[in-house]
Structures are given as C-alpha cells and as structure tokens.
Design a protein around this motif. Structure first.
Motif, PDB file in Angstrom:
ATOM      1  N   THR A   6      30.557  82.521  71.339  1.00  0.00           N
ATOM      2  CA  THR A   6      30.757  81.130  70.954  1.00  0.00           C
ATOM      3  C   THR A   6      30.445  80.958  69.472  1.00  0.00           C
ATOM      4  OG1 THR A   6      28.504  80.564  71.617  1.00  0.00           O
ATOM      5  CG2 THR A   6      30.269  80.202  73.240  1.00  0.00           C
ATOM      6  N   CYS A   7      30.057  82.036  68.842  1.00  0.00           N
ATOM      7  CA  CYS A   7      29.676  81.992  67.428  1.00  0.00           C
ATOM      8  C   CYS A   7      30.898  81.734  66.538  1.00  0.00           C
ATOM      9  CB  CYS A   7      29.027  83.313  67.045  1.00  0.00           C
ATOM     10  SG  CYS A   7      28.470  83.362  65.339  1.00  0.00           S
ATOM     11  N   LEU A   8      30.736  80.832  65.602  1.00  0.00           N
ATOM     12  CA  LEU A   8      31.752  80.593  64.587  1.00  0.00           C
ATOM     13  C   LEU A   8      31.023  80.443  63.259  1.00  0.00           C
ATOM     14  CD1 LEU A   8      34.671  80.086  63.741  1.00  0.00           C
ATOM     15  CD2 LEU A   8      34.336  77.675  64.290  1.00  0.00           C
ATOM     16  N   ASP A   9      31.358  81.298  62.318  1.00  0.00           N
ATOM     17  CA  ASP A   9      30.719  81.292  61.016  1.00  0.00           C
ATOM     18  C   ASP A   9      30.820  79.906  60.379  1.00  0.00           C
ATOM     19  OD1 ASP A   9      29.689  82.959  58.621  1.00  0.00           O
ATOM     20  OD2 ASP A   9      31.396  81.827  57.824  1.00  0.00           O
ATOM     21  N   ALA A  10      29.725  79.422  59.847  1.00  0.00           N
ATOM     22  CA  ALA A  10      29.677  78.084  59.246  1.00  0.00           C
ATOM     23  C   ALA A  10      30.646  77.945  58.074  1.00  0.00           C
ATOM     24  CB  ALA A  10      28.249  77.762  58.798  1.00  0.00           C
ATOM     25  N   GLU A  11      30.815  78.995  57.284  1.00  0.00           N
ATOM     26  CA  GLU A  11      31.751  78.924  56.153  1.00  0.00           C
ATOM     27  C   GLU A  11      33.193  78.814  56.632  1.00  0.00           C
ATOM     28  OE1 GLU A  11      31.050  81.333  52.501  1.00  0.00           O
ATOM     29  OE2 GLU A  11      29.481  82.234  53.760  1.00  0.00           O
ATOM     30  N   VAL A  12      33.521  79.531  57.703  1.00  0.00           N
ATOM     31  CA  VAL A  12      34.869  79.450  58.276  1.00  0.00           C
ATOM     32  C   VAL A  12      35.110  78.043  58.812  1.00  0.00           C
ATOM     33  CG1 VAL A  12      36.368  80.293  60.133  1.00  0.00           C
ATOM     34  CG2 VAL A  12      35.000  81.914  58.789  1.00  0.00           C
ATOM     35  N   ARG A  13      34.147  77.533  59.548  1.00  0.00           N
ATOM     36  CA  ARG A  13      34.257  76.175  60.107  1.00  0.00           C
ATOM     37  C   ARG A  13      34.437  75.134  58.999  1.00  0.00           C
ATOM     38  NH1 ARG A  13      29.993  76.255  63.222  1.00  0.00           N
ATOM     39  NH2 ARG A  13      28.584  75.498  61.633  1.00  0.00           N
ATOM     40  N   THR A  14      33.636  75.225  57.964  1.00  0.00           N
ATOM     41  CA  THR A  14      33.719  74.282  56.849  1.00  0.00           C
ATOM     42  C   THR A  14      35.072  74.374  56.144  1.00  0.00           C
ATOM     43  OG1 THR A  14      31.324  74.337  56.545  1.00  0.00           O
ATOM     44  CG2 THR A  14      32.635  73.605  54.663  1.00  0.00           C
ATOM     45  N   ALA A  15      35.544  75.585  55.932  1.00  0.00           N
ATOM     46  CA  ALA A  15      36.822  75.779  55.252  1.00  0.00           C
ATOM     47  C   ALA A  15      37.981  75.223  56.077  1.00  0.00           C
ATOM     48  CB  ALA A  15      37.042  77.265  54.965  1.00  0.00           C
ATOM     49  N   LEU A  16      37.996  75.496  57.379  1.00  0.00           N
ATOM     50  CA  LEU A  16      39.070  74.968  58.227  1.00  0.00           C
ATOM     51  C   LEU A  16      39.030  73.445  58.313  1.00  0.00           C
ATOM     52  CD1 LEU A  16      39.615  77.408  61.210  1.00  0.00           C
ATOM     53  CD2 LEU A  16      41.287  76.579  59.573  1.00  0.00           C
ATOM     54  N   ARG A  17      37.839  72.904  58.404  1.00  0.00           N
ATOM     55  CA  ARG A  17      37.722  71.439  58.415  1.00  0.00           C
ATOM     56  C   ARG A  17      38.271  70.846  57.121  1.00  0.00           C
ATOM     57  NH1 ARG A  17      31.718  70.640  61.050  1.00  0.00           N
ATOM     58  NH2 ARG A  17      32.420  70.609  63.226  1.00  0.00           N
ATOM     59  N   ALA A  18      37.967  71.477  56.011  1.00  0.00           N
ATOM     60  CA  ALA A  18      38.428  70.979  54.711  1.00  0.00           C
ATOM     61  C   ALA A  18      39.953  71.046  54.610  1.00  0.00           C
ATOM     62  CB  ALA A  18      37.777  71.770  53.576  1.00  0.00           C
ATOM     63  N   VAL A  19      40.556  72.122  55.077  1.00  0.00           N
ATOM     64  CA  VAL A  19      42.013  72.249  55.050  1.00  0.00           C
ATOM     65  C   VAL A  19      42.647  71.147  55.895  1.00  0.00           C
ATOM     66  CG1 VAL A  19      43.973  73.686  55.774  1.00  0.00           C
ATOM     67  CG2 VAL A  19      42.049  74.717  54.553  1.00  0.00           C
ATOM     68  N   GLY A  20      42.148  70.972  57.113  1.00  0.00           N
ATOM     69  CA  GLY A  20      42.692  69.937  57.996  1.00  0.00           C
ATOM     70  C   GLY A  20      42.531  68.542  57.418  1.00  0.00           C
ATOM     71  N   ALA A  21      41.378  68.255  56.870  1.00  0.00           N
ATOM     72  CA  ALA A  21      41.121  66.926  56.306  1.00  0.00           C
ATOM     73  C   ALA A  21      42.017  66.659  55.096  1.00  0.00           C
ATOM     74  CB  ALA A  21      39.650  66.792  55.922  1.00  0.00           C
ATOM     75  N   ALA A  22      42.173  67.650  54.229  1.00  0.00           N
ATOM     76  CA  ALA A  22      43.039  67.483  53.055  1.00  0.00           C
ATOM     77  C   ALA A  22      44.489  67.274  53.483  1.00  0.00           C
ATOM     78  CB  ALA A  22      42.923  68.702  52.143  1.00  0.00           C
ATOM     79  N   ALA A  23      44.926  68.031  54.480  1.00  0.00           N
ATOM     80  CA  ALA A  23      46.306  67.904  54.964  1.00  0.00           C
ATOM     81  C   ALA A  23      46.540  66.524  55.572  1.00  0.00           C
ATOM     82  CB  ALA A  23      46.610  69.009  55.968  1.00  0.00           C
ATOM     83  N   LYS A  24      45.590  66.028  56.350  1.00  0.00           N
ATOM     84  CA  LYS A  24      45.724  64.692  56.948  1.00  0.00           C
ATOM     85  C   LYS A  24      45.786  63.611  55.879  1.00  0.00           C
ATOM     86  CE  LYS A  24      43.404  63.619  60.763  1.00  0.00           C
ATOM     87  NZ  LYS A  24      42.324  63.553  61.779  1.00  0.00           N
TER      88      LYS A  24
END
Length: 148
Positions: A6-24
């Motif tokens: 269930t582990c997800l690297d915090a940097e990966v999570r932050t980067a994906l969130r940023a991409v999605g938010a910018a795209a929206k």
C-alpha cells in the motif's frame, strides 16, 4: 495471492497531484474534468478513483443523469453535448490505445471543441488519471481505502 504494497512514495504522490491539479485548472471546467476522470477510471476498473471522483462530481453539482449514463455515453444521444462527447472520446482513445495511438479523427474532433491550451490540459488530465488508476489498480487499493 501475493500481498500487495500500500506504500506510495510521498514525492510521487505530490507530483501526480500537482499534474492533475494543473491540468484541471488549465482545462477550466471542473465538471467536465470529473466526467473525464470517472470515465477513465471506469475503463481501468479503478474502484478507488471511481469512488473518489464520483463523490467529487456530485459535490460539484455534475448532473446525476450524466454520471448515471457515463458508461454508455456513446449510446446516450443528446444527454452529453458535443464538447463532452469529444472529451470522452479522447479519454477513451488515450486510455485504451486500441490502435496503438489516438486516431486522428478523435483528436481532430477534440480540437474543434477545445483551444490548444485546453486540449493540452485535457490530455494532461487524462494522462494523470490514468497514472493514478494504474497505481491504485496495481496495488488493489479498494474504494474508500485509506492505507495507500
């Protein structure tokens, strides 16, 4: 079955969130953004993302009829407008890549309804949700899961 992380690297999570938010933000249509994310999540069988984005769509006031008919949008007639249909066709083409690429006709139809910046953001959003779907499905994170 092999236990899954269930582990997800915090940097990966932050980067994906940023991409999605910018795209929206760049797309400029929060309701349509949720329809796109729900449709990609349906295609990818991602229960976690479906649960989350259906909830967000409802909170943002997306018409329940659109959400109810989203899985059959091509058969739903005029329920979806031309812009929504173009975005959903592009979502499916980018998500599934059945022909190994996005067909020119699908891209050209989307380009008729979105300016260059909106189209770039739409493709970015589709790519981001596909990334999230794959992260969640690969690890079998369930709907409402909190350990990820």
């Amino acid at each position: 079955m092999t236990p899954r992380t269930t582990c997800l690297d915090a940097e990966v999570r932050t980067a994906l969130r940023a991409v999605g938010a910018a795209a929206k933000r760049g797309l400029g249509d929060a309701g349509l953004a949720e329809l796109v994310q729900v449709r990609a999540s349906q295609l990818n069988h991602c229960a976690y993302c479906l649960d989350m984005h259906l909830g967000i769509a409802r909170e943002q006031g997306v018409d329940g009829r659109l959400l109810d008919l989203l899985a059959a949008w091509e058969e739903a007639g005029e329920v979806f407008d031309a812009r929504e249909r173009a975005a959903l066709a592009l979502t499916e083409a980018v998500t599934v890549l059945t022909e190994g690429f996005v067909p020119d006709a699908v891209y050209e139809e989307a380009a008729r309804h979105f300016d260059a910046g909106e189209l770039a953001h739409l493709i970015g959003l589709i790519s981001a949700i596909n990334g999230w779907n794959r992260l969640m499905v690969a690890r079998r994170i369930p709907a409402g899961g909190t350990a990820w």
